[in-house]
Design a protein around this motif. Structure first.
Motif, PDB file in Angstrom:
ATOM      1  N   PRO A   1      -0.387   3.423   5.853  1.00  0.00           N
ATOM      2  CA  PRO A   1      -1.660   3.626   5.101  1.00  0.00           C
ATOM      3  C   PRO A   1      -2.884   3.541   6.213  1.00  0.00           C
ATOM      4  O   PRO A   1      -3.849   4.057   5.868  1.00  0.00           O
ATOM      5  N   ASN A   2      -2.648   2.753   7.414  1.00  0.00           N
ATOM      6  CA  ASN A   2      -3.613   2.943   8.403  1.00  0.00           C
ATOM      7  C   ASN A   2      -3.280   2.709   9.655  1.00  0.00           C
ATOM      8  O   ASN A   2      -1.935   2.624   9.940  1.00  0.00           O
ATOM      9  N   ASN A   3      -3.875   2.451  10.641  1.00  0.00           N
ATOM     10  CA  ASN A   3      -3.437   2.450  12.153  1.00  0.00           C
ATOM     11  C   ASN A   3      -3.176   0.815  12.506  1.00  0.00           C
ATOM     12  O   ASN A   3      -3.285   0.704  13.911  1.00  0.00           O
TER      13      ASN A   3
ATOM     14  N   ALA B   1       0.749  -1.316  -0.069  1.00  0.00           N
ATOM     15  CA  ALA B   1       0.152  -0.169   0.155  1.00  0.00           C
ATOM     16  C   ALA B   1       0.969   1.165  -0.096  1.00  0.00           C
ATOM     17  O   ALA B   1       1.902   1.318   0.298  1.00  0.00           O
ATOM     18  N   ASP B   2       0.392   2.306  -0.693  1.00  0.00           N
ATOM     19  CA  ASP B   2       1.162   3.588  -0.798  1.00  0.00           C
ATOM     20  C   ASP B   2       1.227   4.385   0.588  1.00  0.00           C
ATOM     21  O   ASP B   2       0.028   4.027   1.402  1.00  0.00           O
ATOM     22  N   ALA B   3       2.065   4.881   0.866  1.00  0.00           N
ATOM     23  CA  ALA B   3       1.814   5.719   2.223  1.00  0.00           C
ATOM     24  C   ALA B   3       0.864   6.854   2.218  1.00  0.00           C
ATOM     25  O   ALA B   3       0.438   7.157   1.010  1.00  0.00           O
TER      26      ALA B   3
ATOM     27  N   GLN C   1       9.121   1.559  -2.829  1.00  0.00           N
ATOM     28  CA  GLN C   1       8.671   2.886  -2.188  1.00  0.00           C
ATOM     29  C   GLN C   1       7.057   2.734  -2.003  1.00  0.00           C
ATOM     30  O   GLN C   1       6.326   3.625  -2.139  1.00  0.00           O
ATOM     31  N   GLN C   2       6.842   1.370  -1.196  1.00  0.00           N
ATOM     32  CA  GLN C   2       5.616   1.459  -0.649  1.00  0.00           C
ATOM     33  C   GLN C   2       5.592   0.524   0.774  1.00  0.00           C
ATOM     34  O   GLN C   2       6.828   0.238   1.283  1.00  0.00           O
ATOM     35  N   TYR C   3       4.622   0.702   1.610  1.00  0.00           N
ATOM     36  CA  TYR C   3       4.526  -0.328   2.682  1.00  0.00           C
ATOM     37  C   TYR C   3       3.875  -1.561   2.649  1.00  0.00           C
ATOM     38  O   TYR C   3       3.133  -1.808   1.592  1.00  0.00           O
TER      39      TYR C   3
ATOM     40  N   GLY D   1       4.642  -5.749  18.146  1.00  0.00           N
ATOM     41  CA  GLY D   1       5.055  -4.350  18.654  1.00  0.00           C
ATOM     42  C   GLY D   1       5.119  -3.377  17.424  1.00  0.00           C
ATOM     43  O   GLY D   1       5.515  -3.681  16.404  1.00  0.00           O
ATOM     44  N   GLY D   2       4.377  -2.098  17.714  1.00  0.00           N
ATOM     45  CA  GLY D   2       4.643  -1.226  16.721  1.00  0.00           C
ATOM     46  C   GLY D   2       3.543  -1.449  15.581  1.00  0.00           C
ATOM     47  O   GLY D   2       2.544  -2.193  15.489  1.00  0.00           O
ATOM     48  N   SER D   3       3.825  -0.492  14.485  1.00  0.00           N
ATOM     49  CA  SER D   3       2.862  -0.681  13.363  1.00  0.00           C
ATOM     50  C   SER D   3       2.759  -1.979  12.715  1.00  0.00           C
ATOM     51  O   SER D   3       4.023  -2.609  12.591  1.00  0.00           O
ATOM     52  N   ALA D   4       2.002  -2.208  12.117  1.00  0.00           N
ATOM     53  CA  ALA D   4       2.017  -3.393  11.040  1.00  0.00           C
ATOM     54  C   ALA D   4       2.355  -3.239   9.563  1.00  0.00           C
ATOM     55  O   ALA D   4       2.329  -4.110   9.089  1.00  0.00           O
ATOM     56  N   TRP D   5       2.886  -2.006   9.475  1.00  0.00           N
ATOM     57  CA  TRP D   5       3.498  -1.848   8.158  1.00  0.00           C
ATOM     58  C   TRP D   5       4.818  -1.344   8.103  1.00  0.00           C
ATOM     59  O   TRP D   5       5.310  -0.606   9.136  1.00  0.00           O
ATOM     60  N   GLN D   6       5.564  -1.975   7.269  1.00  0.00           N
ATOM     61  CA  GLN D   6       7.086  -1.678   7.234  1.00  0.00           C
ATOM     62  C   GLN D   6       7.416  -0.960   5.716  1.00  0.00           C
ATOM     63  O   GLN D   6       6.996  -1.469   4.564  1.00  0.00           O
ATOM     64  N   TRP D   7       7.967   0.193   5.735  1.00  0.00           N
ATOM     65  CA  TRP D   7       8.604   0.802   4.375  1.00  0.00           C
ATOM     66  C   TRP D   7       9.437  -0.105   3.612  1.00  0.00           C
ATOM     67  O   TRP D   7      10.439  -0.421   4.258  1.00  0.00           O
TER      68      TRP D   7
END
Length: 555
Positions: free
Chosen positions: A155-157, A146-148, A174-176, A163-169
């Motif tokens: 992209p969301n919460n 997903a895009d930032a 250049q996406q999560y 631990g931490g966000s479920a998204w990694q850059w």
């Protein structure tokens, strides 16, 4: 309690019921391969070690063995990060070793379930390497990208259990990308039919090799919300620590969109269709804070979904009271009456229940007999049959990234994963000759198999006889469960089928109690069971943590 108090018929070796319902009411023994038996002295348990110890599992009376992941993996999460689904990691052996394990299991009459981790792979899996290389390759959509947001944030919460966000850059695309667990465990995109097809081929590979089914890791995490909507906040009063430790803010969300999506049922039906021609079965792990039992019912109702699932109601929290057990079973009856539960107290992800529930030996025995009497299938985790407490692992010895992240409030999962103790006075308690990957616990070593095998009153013999009781009375495996009552520390219920009716009563407390039997003539299946004695007037005296199982007299 002596060995004679559990069964009058002796040990009952694990037997196979050669029909499509073999899994219903089965006793499944979980092996964590890294810690079961090291056969080559490298400090890590392996497949040959499991084969070497198969007689222990069979003598316990189990019907099946569930083997945690042994696939090729960088071991960032100790095998739950797969880089090749169809091969054995060299630290565990090779496919020939697995074939030998299957042959030995058949010789002992044991089914084999393997742990399939389908929701995510390792970031070192070839699929992910291709997927992250560009936005237009053949596997570009095999993972959840997903895009930032315009400000560069995720992209969301959604949050990660680790631990931490479920998204990694990812700088390549250049996406999560989504990871419900470690950043090195990217989530597969189940909205892509090609992904589903590839995973079904993995299942066929192992079924063709001879496995009898699967334990499905994080079964409700497969499918995410395609619109990537934010999860709502959860009322603090409703927060639980079943799926994640209490110190993790993962518990602060209502996980409506990152997991447990209704589209998941479509894939589960496809998987069941692959399994059925082989007579295979699957048990799914349901990790959900509020709807675990409801999802269990959704995933196991009917003949085209999963055979059985387990939720976390008996895998976390304080010592279950009689009232709590009744509440759980009542909820199962409400939301999963046509489904099938698989009960467990301990596994490789939670603190051992002997410690978690602060149980002495008699409490451990009582809860074991209770599990053997409940409607559903059951899982026993390696070492549970020895009454092992949680091992105390020093911070410098920790291997689990989960524990390292949340230390010291949460010490992770290493304390339940320390090596199995076979021989009290042997090097590394008989686990192997090399330096173990986790320290052998001295507190566990004194409870080793060789110290218990010759003691008829030991926990090991108790587990053997408790399982024998279940095997000798099929009503405990597949009969109805009726009239459950909780009165203070007293818990009682009826198990019934066309051939037999049993009355089961438990004192889940530290004070002696007297229980009344239902009307009718009853035979105590073990006359001196835990000191319980028939009394005049149809009552039975139960000591602290006492229990009794009665059969209605014929006629």
């Amino acid at each position: 309690m002596t060995s004679e108090t559990m069964s009058q018929t002796g040990y009952h070796a694990g037997s196979q019921t050669e029909n499509a319902q073999w899994w219903r009411g089965a006793v499944i023994y979980q092996v964590y391969p890294r810690s079961f038996q090291d056969s080559n002295g490298d400090g890590i348990g392996d497949l040959a070690g499991i084969t070497q110890r198969m007689d222990h599992i069979a003598a316990l009376g189990a019907d099946a063995v569930w083997i945690s992941p042994f696939f090729t993996s960088p071991m960032k999460d100790f095998g739950y990060d797969v880089s090749d689904y169809c091969d054995v990691d060299p630290m565990f052996g090779d496919l020939a070793d697995f074939d030998a394990l299957l042959a030995e299991s058949r010789r002992h009459g044991l089914k084999v379930l393997i742990d399939l981790v389908l929701s995510h792979t390792s970031d070192q899996h070839p699929w992910f390497a291709e997927s992250r290389s560009s936005r237009d390759n053949d596997k570009a959509d095999w993972y959840v990208w997903a895009d930032a947001k315009p400000d560069g944030t995720p992209p969301n919460n959604w949050l990660s259990i680790f631990g931490g966000s479920a998204w990694q850059w990812d700088s390549r695309r250049q996406q999560y990308y989504l990871h419900n667990f470690l950043t090195s465990q990217p989530d597969l995109n189940f909205h892509n039919a090609d992904v589903q097809d590839a995973l079904l081929e993995v299942a066929r590979f192992w079924l063709d090799r001879g496995v009898n089914g699967f334990r499905l890791d994080t079964i409700n995490f497969y499918t995410h919300d395609a619109e990537l909507r934010d999860n709502p906040a959860l009322d603090p009063a409703e927060r639980t620590a079943r799926t994640a430790p209490a110190v993790n803010p993962y518990n602060w969300q209502e996980h409506l969109f990152d997991k447990s999506r209704p589209e998941n049922l479509l894939f589960l039906r496809r998987l069941r269709a692959v399994m059925d021609p082989y007579g295979a079965a699957a048990v799914g792990e349901v990790g959900d804070e509020q709807r675990g039992l409801e999802i269990l019912g959704e995933y196991t109702t009917g003949d085209d979904l999963m055979n059985m699932c387990y939720a976390f109601e008996l895998l976390s929290g304080d010592t279950p009271t009689a009232t709590y057990v009744k509440e759980v079973m009542d909820q199962v009856e409400t939301v999963a009456a046509d489904g099938w539960a698989c009960w467990a107290y301990s596994n490789h992800d939670v603190e051992r229940h002997a410690t978690r529930w602060k149980l002495g030996p008699e409490g451990i025995r009582a809860f074991n007999v209770l599990m053997m009497c409940l409607r559903g299938s059951v899982c026993i985790y390696q070492g549970e049959e020895l009454g092992l407490p949680e091992a105390d692992v020093a911070f410098e010895d920790l291997q689990d990234p989960y524990g390292i992240e949340f230390w010291p409030e949460f010490k992770g999962r290493d304390g339940c994963r320390t090596p199995m103790v076979w021989e009290a006075h042997a090097r590394n308690a008989g686990f192997g000759t090399g330096q173990p990957w986790l320290p052998v616990s001295a507190a566990q070593a004194v409870l080793s198999v060789d110290t218990q095998i010759g003691d008829a009153s030991s926990m090991l013999h108790h587990y053997r006889h408790a399982i024998a009781l279940r095997q000798d009375h099929p009503v405990l495996a597949n009969g109805s469960q009726d009239d459950m009552r909780a009165d203070g520390d007293l818990l009682s219920f009826i198990r019934k089928n066309d051939e037999e009716t049993l009355f089961c009563v438990f004192n889940l407390g530290a004070q002696p109690l007297v229980a009344s039997l239902p009307e009718g003539d009853w035979i105590n299946l073990a006359a001196s069971l835990q000191g319980a004695q028939d009394q005049a007037g149809g009552q039975v005296a139960l000591p602290a943590w006492g229990y009794a199982i009665f059969a209605r007299k014929a006629g």
